[in-house]
Design an enzyme around this catalytic site. Structure first.
Site, short mmCIF file in Angstrom:
data_model
loop_
_atom_site.label_atom_id
_atom_site.label_comp_id
_atom_site.label_asym_id
_atom_site.label_seq_id
_atom_site.Cartn_x
_atom_site.Cartn_y
_atom_site.Cartn_z
N VAL A 154 -92.03 -0.04 -37.68
CA VAL A 154 -93.28 -0.74 -37.97
C VAL A 154 -94.38 0.21 -38.43
CG1 VAL A 154 -94.35 -0.63 -35.67
CG2 VAL A 154 -94.71 -2.66 -37.10
N SER A 155 -94.19 1.51 -38.22
CA SER A 155 -95.21 2.50 -38.55
C SER A 155 -95.04 3.03 -39.97
CB SER A 155 -95.15 3.68 -37.57
OG SER A 155 -95.92 4.76 -38.04
#
Length: 215
Positions: free
Chosen positions: A11-12
């Protein structure tokens, strides 16, 4: 040969950028990299940290910044259709291809590209099905594999917290933690035997009392 733990959550966007830049940072060194998926939300929760996406203004700046960095770095980065999103399906899918809580670079690369290239929905069912086909040769199926992946994600996240990891991407080598894309030059300097580390600055720089009142 040194062993390096690279903690990541898909997600980063900074994890994607650091993943792409890591080989250059490690060039010339004999190292073994263990790619360890963790749940970023659990790391942030440890410190009551909403993360960049949870702060108005910083969220928009982060998206602009990483999009520019992806173009500048040459790896590309297009924000997915929705962000943040629940990364659990991707983290568990990754760990169903790995061993001992680690995944190989092929798996990590395939999932990062799935999320960060093209600007599509990272959790679109058809796209997830196509991703599973890409990973099919390594992918274990069945309830036992799914439960094992869940357990490894918990174990990796717990181990990261115990190692002092507070966000991703984080690299841990010889008990020293390097955080973020902009921490990679410092990691490279450490591996190169930079005199700053030999002079004891690693510990001395952080050994400061806080001037703020305790909460």
């Amino acid at each position: 040969m040194k062993t390096i733990d690279f903690y990541l959550d898909f997600v980063s966007p900074y994890a994607w950028l650091a993943f792409d830049a890591l080989p250059q940072a490690l060039q010339g060194h004999s190292v073994h990299v263990r790619y360890r998926p963790v749940l970023l939300g659990a790391l942030l929760q440890q410190h009551a940290n909403p993360g960049p996406a949870g702060i108005a203004g910083k969220r928009e700046w982060t998206y602009r910044h990483v999009s520019w960095l992806g173009e500048r770095q040459g790896c590309g980065l297009q924000m997915p259709a929705q962000h943040p999103f629940n990364p659990l399906p991707l983290l568990r899918l990754a760990l169903r291809t790995g061993q001992g809580g680690c995944i190989n670079r092929f798996t990590a690369d395939a999932i990062f590209r799935h999320v960060w290239l093209g600007g599509a929905d990272a959790l679109d069912p058809q796209r997830l099905q196509a991703l599973q086909l890409t990973l099919a040769e390594q992918l274990r199926s069945g309830d036992a594999a799914e439960q094992e992946a869940k357990q490894w994600l918990r174990s990796n996240t717990d181990a990261a917290i115990a190692a002092g990891v507070f966000g991703v991407p984080s690299v841990v080598v010889d008990g020293q933690l390097f955080w973020g894309l902009d921490g990679l030059p410092m990691l490279s300097a450490c591996l190169n035997g930079d005199a700053w580390f030999a002079a004891g600055q690693w510990d001395a720089s952080a050994d400061r009392p806080s001037g703020l009142p305790k909460r």
